[in-house]
Scaffold this active site. Structure first.
Site, PDB file in Angstrom:
ATOM      1  N   LYS A   1       0.835  -1.198   0.000  1.00  0.00           N
ATOM      2  CA  LYS A   1       0.000   0.000   0.000  1.00  0.00           C
ATOM      3  C   LYS A   1       0.874   1.254   0.000  1.00  0.00           C
ATOM      4  CE  LYS A   1      -3.755  -0.420   2.520  1.00  0.00           C
ATOM      5  NZ  LYS A   1      -4.407  -0.604   3.839  1.00  0.00           N
TER       6      LYS A   1
ATOM      7  N   ARG B   1      -3.158   3.246   8.594  1.00  0.00           N
ATOM      8  CA  ARG B   1      -3.519   2.086   7.778  1.00  0.00           C
ATOM      9  C   ARG B   1      -2.389   1.079   7.719  1.00  0.00           C
ATOM     10  NH1 ARG B   1      -4.733   4.657   2.035  1.00  0.00           N
ATOM     11  NH2 ARG B   1      -6.058   2.800   1.873  1.00  0.00           N
TER      12      ARG B   1
ATOM     13  N   GLY C   1      -8.479  -6.868   4.459  1.00  0.00           N
ATOM     14  CA  GLY C   1      -9.282  -6.938   5.664  1.00  0.00           C
ATOM     15  C   GLY C   1      -8.658  -7.711   6.810  1.00  0.00           C
TER      16      GLY C   1
ATOM     17  N   MET D   1      -5.908  -6.923   8.570  1.00  0.00           N
ATOM     18  CA  MET D   1      -5.392  -6.109   9.662  1.00  0.00           C
ATOM     19  C   MET D   1      -6.227  -4.837   9.753  1.00  0.00           C
ATOM     20  SD  MET D   1      -1.404  -6.930   9.443  1.00  0.00           S
ATOM     21  CE  MET D   1      -1.327  -6.361   7.783  1.00  0.00           C
TER      22      MET D   1
ATOM     23  N   ARG E   1      -3.766  -1.383  -6.273  1.00  0.00           N
ATOM     24  CA  ARG E   1      -2.941  -2.593  -6.237  1.00  0.00           C
ATOM     25  C   ARG E   1      -3.402  -3.490  -7.374  1.00  0.00           C
ATOM     26  NH1 ARG E   1      -5.872  -4.396  -0.755  1.00  0.00           N
ATOM     27  NH2 ARG E   1      -7.873  -4.946  -1.634  1.00  0.00           N
TER      28      ARG E   1
ATOM     29  N   HIS F   1     -16.447  -8.344   1.732  1.00  0.00           N
ATOM     30  CA  HIS F   1     -15.387  -9.180   2.284  1.00  0.00           C
ATOM     31  C   HIS F   1     -15.486 -10.610   1.770  1.00  0.00           C
ATOM     32  CE1 HIS F   1     -13.750 -11.919   5.366  1.00  0.00           C
ATOM     33  NE2 HIS F   1     -12.742 -11.074   5.313  1.00  0.00           N
TER      34      HIS F   1
ATOM     35  N   SER G   1      15.133 -39.879  -9.081  1.00  0.00           N
ATOM     36  CA  SER G   1      13.902 -39.129  -8.886  1.00  0.00           C
ATOM     37  C   SER G   1      13.774 -38.859  -7.392  1.00  0.00           C
ATOM     38  CB  SER G   1      12.704 -39.928  -9.393  1.00  0.00           C
ATOM     39  OG  SER G   1      11.525 -39.198  -9.128  1.00  0.00           O
TER      40      SER G   1
ATOM     41  N   CYS H   1       9.327 -36.577  -7.644  1.00  0.00           N
ATOM     42  CA  CYS H   1       7.995 -37.177  -7.683  1.00  0.00           C
ATOM     43  C   CYS H   1       7.256 -37.055  -6.357  1.00  0.00           C
ATOM     44  CB  CYS H   1       8.058 -38.616  -8.152  1.00  0.00           C
ATOM     45  SG  CYS H   1       9.008 -39.680  -7.061  1.00  0.00           S
TER      46      CYS H   1
ATOM     47  N   TYR I   1      12.711 -32.592 -14.696  1.00  0.00           N
ATOM     48  CA  TYR I   1      11.253 -32.576 -14.643  1.00  0.00           C
ATOM     49  C   TYR I   1      10.742 -32.630 -13.211  1.00  0.00           C
ATOM     50  CZ  TYR I   1      11.394 -37.633 -13.712  1.00  0.00           C
ATOM     51  OH  TYR I   1      11.629 -38.857 -13.142  1.00  0.00           O
TER      52      TYR I   1
HETATM   53  P1  ADP Z   1      -7.785  -2.199   3.988  1.00  0.00           P
HETATM   54  O1  ADP Z   1      -6.379  -2.574   3.779  1.00  0.00           O
HETATM   55  O2  ADP Z   1      -8.519  -3.074   4.916  1.00  0.00           O
HETATM   56  O3  ADP Z   1      -8.497  -1.916   2.710  1.00  0.00           O
HETATM   57  P2  ADP Z   1      -7.398   0.631   4.254  1.00  0.00           P
HETATM   58  O4  ADP Z   1      -6.233   1.109   5.005  1.00  0.00           O
HETATM   59  O5  ADP Z   1      -7.275   0.638   2.787  1.00  0.00           O
HETATM   60  O6  ADP Z   1      -7.766  -0.826   4.772  1.00  0.00           O
HETATM   61  O7  ADP Z   1      -8.584   1.551   4.714  1.00  0.00           O
HETATM   62  C1  ADP Z   1      -9.888   1.196   4.998  1.00  0.00           C
HETATM   63  C2  ADP Z   1     -10.840   2.167   4.331  1.00  0.00           C
HETATM   64  O8  ADP Z   1     -10.605   3.506   4.761  1.00  0.00           O
HETATM   65  C3  ADP Z   1     -10.716   2.189   2.835  1.00  0.00           C
HETATM   66  O9  ADP Z   1     -11.982   2.285   2.259  1.00  0.00           O
HETATM   67  C4  ADP Z   1      -9.922   3.437   2.567  1.00  0.00           C
HETATM   68  O10 ADP Z   1     -10.186   3.981   1.310  1.00  0.00           O
HETATM   69  C5  ADP Z   1     -10.391   4.370   3.663  1.00  0.00           C
HETATM   70  N1  ADP Z   1      -9.348   5.331   3.995  1.00  0.00           N
HETATM   71  C6  ADP Z   1      -8.118   5.056   4.431  1.00  0.00           C
HETATM   72  N2  ADP Z   1      -7.393   6.173   4.592  1.00  0.00           N
HETATM   73  C7  ADP Z   1      -8.192   7.199   4.249  1.00  0.00           C
HETATM   74  C8  ADP Z   1      -8.022   8.617   4.194  1.00  0.00           C
HETATM   75  N3  ADP Z   1      -6.852   9.183   4.506  1.00  0.00           N
HETATM   76  N4  ADP Z   1      -9.052   9.350   3.789  1.00  0.00           N
HETATM   77  C9  ADP Z   1     -10.228   8.765   3.465  1.00  0.00           C
HETATM   78  N5  ADP Z   1     -10.462   7.467   3.496  1.00  0.00           N
HETATM   79  C10 ADP Z   1      -9.448   6.672   3.886  1.00  0.00           C
HETATM   80 MG    MG Z   2      -7.842  -0.798   1.359  1.00  0.00          MG
HETATM   81 MG    MG Z   3      -9.229  -2.727   7.115  1.00  0.00          MG
END
Ligand code: ADP
Ligand code: MG
Ligand code: MG
Length: 876
Positions: free
Chosen positions: A23, A93, A102, A104, A337, A455, A764, A831, A851
């Site tokens: 990220k 984040r 989802g 963490m 991503r 999710h 093998s 194998c 192989y």
């Molecule tokens: P995940 O990895 O679980 O998707 P994220 O870190 O991407 O978690 O964030 C969860 C939600 O919060 C996402 O919808 C993301 O777009 C939103 N979000 C995260 N940071 C910001 C921010 N700075 N401003 C607005 N929305 C945010």
């Molecule tokens: Mg996200």
């Molecule tokens: Mg999250």
């Protein structure tokens, strides 16, 4: 200078994934290429690892660096963190190297407290928005940092809505939300015995710590093991200026894919919600709108959106999964991503992108996760059968496939019933990350709420599990374990069937049929075959399996386990006569009866393989595995052999072994009873001569002697084989080429491989036995204690599923070097189960094997993994 642990987005780029997480690296890259994203900074994965090394504290130096970088962020944004004028609010984040959707935790709106919320209300003139943000922050902070369950707050919110007589969160007024904040804070105090923390700096550090801590939570651990992510990678933390989708009807937030993640269609697929923040879209709180609506609502924003989506896809040369937020008409991107996609979509996208000239064949090969191919090869519903069953509901076709099972109403229940041998469908209102183990255990997943990006949908697609999401006609009562549709009640004892490709939910248990493979699959796999240098064979014991493997592209058989043929009902009785025979004559008499059967088996295999090489492994397991245990069986056998039951029981107990895995098995059997090797040789050679004559082929049988640890063992058995084979060939007056090689599966064989190679036409690697002998634990028993090893982080992976390259792999390396040292062209294969595991295939490629051999369904997986290995690390 001391090590840098914190990077502004403007200091990073996409290549820095290991350090900044996926990220963070992509946020940096987007900053660099001019995508509108809110500014921020990343605390590195190294800081996370250091946190764990330092017994779970963040050192004062790193804390200092975080605050200093926050000061820079204040400068860039012109806002002040915790200030009473223009306060800076941020999100915290998580973001590991590999995406873990989802798994963490994220905190939004950090920086709010009783004072700043008032400032925000005044400065924006939008009190409702200020308190909406504050209540969200309290809930997320309490949940993620302080371990107060989010659900409790949702319950309070729910009560409030009932009290006010409204349906949706958005219908609550500013006054309501103010009241809600008070309730939330009171509840917090009640639970924690202290007031909700007010110092933003402390909130920030606590939140970052919580993200580091979440790297080690149980659901993240399960996810990592499933996806080959080592715990040593750590997670990064991103701190980013907030933008707000909850500012009213010209604001909103959403998720987007640059192409359809279910079908691969070249068309943007996106959903959004107005007046919503962050995860509202994926949480299934309200039903999101398709992006086409935005074109009508805000055409300019929409056009800009499309432009950015296309720009990102072109930049990354892959289908992108993005998050965006619109704040009062202004568009921001928050994440991009490479998008997870179904196997069908992955193939279509890869083939299309090559045709569009966006990627090369080599790049396309790398775009597909080999494990995903699996899902393409698995059964679908029998269309005739399907017509006989009623569709009781239809949801979204969230992840394709066909699944049938009885209903389980919780993840735990699904897991337990699966372990007890039942097939279950997990039926939930909506799923959450805690459900991961239940989702793995279930045949399929059905949710009542949620869209294509919920999710359940995302996780199921990633796992290749069948999923139908958002089947709103269904009422689920999770407490009483019932599901009601159209007035009819279903319980845990009822079967339902899901079609993940149409979204249809059927009553009852529908039979499935083999899938058809064609189109994009053929094109894509032909590229993989062009590219790879490692050959792929199959492990097959029956003509049926062999034919299946040929369809999947196998180039020969790398392992036939001859003993599997002896368990058939008509044979086991004769097999037993052979085993309990006390004289050579008696044994020969029984073997004589087995010969035509075994020969028939081999003819069937050769025919199925259409002239490709077939490796036959001689009898391997300890003999007593075949012995009768039931009284009647013992009596029958005694009668046939004209023995008393007591005498036979005596013979049976003589054959007992304390540690059969290391007992009288493998080549040891042929050393004690050479007539077994003679019979098997005769069957292999005669069958080959006959099939070659009949079909006009040149099948080369490869005879494989198992469990050799000493060259003289091989020499002895090989002599028997050669004598027998050459006599038959001479007698028939034909030409037949055949090989005699050995399995390398004992550590001693690896370290003496130079000697063994002199006697062997091929090696093998039997990596199953090699793993168990190297570790010193049996693969049948390890399951009971390996789970403690995972919990205690002693091992990250099951070494029987994924080759232990550091240990077992070294034995392979030694044997390769020593073997090829004396015989430059010594043929080398694998194998064991690992032959179909992608990361292991890479290892075998890198170590120069000819192989790999794996079960039929994994043949395409191995072909692709081998091509990827060649792209990443070309050889020859
Ligand atoms: P995940 O990895 O679980 O998707 P994220 O870190 O991407 O978690 O964030 C969860 C939600 O919060 C996402 O919808 C993301 O777009 C939103 N979000 C995260 N940071 C910001 C921010 N700075 N401003 C607005 N929305 C945010
Ligand atoms: Mg996200
Ligand atoms: Mg999250």
């Amino acid at each position: 200078m001391s090590k840098k642990y914190v990077y502004l987005f403007s200091e990073g780029d996409a290549t820095m994934k290991n350090l900044l997480g996926g990220k963070g690296a992509n946020l940096a890259e987007m900053t660099n290429i001019g995508i509108p994203i809110p500014m921020g900074f990343t605390v590195t994965t190294e800081a996370c690892n250091k946190y764990y090394d330092d017994e779970k504290v963040i050192t004062p130096e790193i804390i200092e660096e975080i605050h200093a970088t926050m000061n820079k962020l204040e400068e860039v944004t012109g806002k002040s963190f915790g200030g009473t004028v223009n306060p800076l609010l941020v999100s915290v984040r998580s973001g590991a190297r590999a995406s873990m959707p989802g798994m963490m935790d994220t905190i939004l709106n950090l920086g709010l407290n009783d004072e700043t919320v008032e400032v925000v209300a005044k400065e924006t003139g939008n009190e409702r928005f200020a308190y909406d943000s504050y209540r969200r922050f309290i809930m997320m902070f309490a949940d993620v940092v302080m371990d107060v369950d989010k659900k409790d707050f949702e319950e309070i919110l729910h009560e409030m809505k009932e009290e006010k007589g409204v349906e949706l969160d958005t219908e609550l007024s500013a006054e309501d939300l103010k009241e809600l904040v008070v309730k939330f804070k009171n509840y917090y105090k009640e639970r924690k015995g202290e007031d909700f923390p007010q110092d933003p700096k402390a909130q920030l550090i606590e939140s970052i710590t919580a993200v580091f801590r979440s790297w080690d939570n149980p659901r993240a651990n399960v996810y990592r093991r499933m996806n080959d992510i080592p715990s040593s990678w750590g997670t990064a933390v991103n701190v980013q200026e907030m933008v707000f989708g909850n500012k009213g009807e010209t604001s909103g937030s959403g998720v987007a894919f640059s192409r359809n993640p279910a079908t691969g269609e070249r068309k943007i697929f996106a959903e959004y919600l107005m007046n919503a923040q962050g995860e509202d879209v994926v949480a299934g709180i309200r039903t999101p709108q398709p992006i086409e609506e935005l074109e009508k609502q805000m055409p300019e924003t929409y056009n800009q959106f499309v432009e950015i989506v296309n720009k990102l896809e072109n930049h990354y040369h892959d289908m992108q999964d993005m998050e965006f937020t619109i704040e009062e008409g202004k568009l921001f991107f928050l994440q991009t991503r490479n998008g997870k996609r179904t196997a069908q979509a992955a193939l279509k996208i890869a083939v299309d992108m090559v045709e569009e000239g966006l990627v090369t064949k080599e790049q396309a090969i790398l775009m597909m996760d080999p494990k995903q191919l699996d899902t393409l090869l698995h059964p679908a519903f029998d269309t005739e059968e399907m017509k006989k069953h009623e569709i009781i509901a239809t949801g979204l076709p969230a992840s394709p496939g066909a699944a049938t099972g009885k209903i389980a109403f919780s993840a735990l229940e699904a897991k337990e019933r699966h372990e007890a041998g039942e097939k279950v469908i997990l039926v939930r209102q909506e799923t959450s990350p805690e459900d991961i183990e239940g989702m793995i255990a279930a045949e399929g997943i059905l949710t009542v709420r949620g869209g294509m990006t919920s999710h359940a949908a995302v996780v199921a697609r990633g796992m290749g599990a069948c999923c139908v999401a958002g089947a709103g006609a269904i009422k689920v009562d999770e407490k009483n374990k019932t599901m009601t549709v159209n007035g009819k009640v279903y319980s845990s004892e009822d079967y339902i069937s899901l079609d993940g490709s149409t979204g249809d939910v059927y009553e009852g248990n529908i039979a499935t049929v083999e899938p058809e493979i064609s189109g994009h699959f053929g094109t894509f796999m032909s590229w993989a075959d062009e590219i790879r240098s490692l050959k792929v064979r199959t492990n097959a014991d029956t003509p049926h399996d062999a034919a299946q493997a040929i369809k999947f592209g196998a180039e020969g058989i790398g392992l036939t386990r001859t003993e599997h043929m002896f368990f058939a009902e008509d044979r086991i009785f004769i097999m037993r006569q052979m085993i309990v025979a006390r004289t050579e004559e008696a044994r020969r008499a029984a073997l004589e009866k087995l010969l035509p059967m075994q020969k028939g088996d081999f003819k069937g295999l050769y025919k199925a393989m259409e002239g490709h090489p077939v490796t036959v492994r001689f009898l391997d397991p300890p003999l007593h595995e075949f012995l009768p245990t039931k009284e009647k069986e013992i009596a029958d056998l005694a009668a046939e052999l004209k023995l008393s039951v007591a005498d036979l029981n005596g013979i049976i107990s003589d054959l007992h072994e304390f540690n059969p895995m290391m007992g009288h098995r493998g080549c040891r059997l042929s050393i004690s009873y050479p007539e077994i090797a003679e019979m098997q040789t005769r069957a292999v050679i005669e069958a080959a001569i006959e099939v070659n004559e009949e079909m006009g082929w040149n099948t080369v049988p490869e005879i494989m002697i198992p469990l050799v640890g000493e060259v003289n063992e091989l020499k002895y058995v090989k002599n028997i084989v050669k004598k027998t084979a050459d006599a038959i060939i001479a007698e028939k007056g034909v030409e037949l080429k055949y090989l005699v090689g050995t399995m390398i599966e004992i550590p001693r064989a690896c370290v003496t491989a130079d000697e063994i190679a002199k006697e062997a036409d091929f090696f093998s690697f039997g990596t199953n036995d090699l793993t168990q002998m190297s570790f010193g634990f049996s693969r049948d028993d390890a399951g009971t204690f390996l789970k403690h090893y995972y919990d205690k982080k002693i091992y990250d992976f099951d070494p029987f599923a994924k080759l232990d390259q550091t240990g077992v792999g070294q034995f392979v390396k030694i044997a390769v070097e020593k073997g090829r040292g004396v015989k430059e062209n010594l043929k080398l294969g694998v194998c064991g189960e690992h032959g179909g595991d992608p990361s292991s295939v890479h290892f075998f490629h890198e170590n120069g094997l000819d192989y790999v051999s794996c079960s039929p369904f994994r043949v395409p997986v191995a072909r692709l993994a081998a091509a990827q290995a060649q792209v990443k690390n070309p050889r020859k």
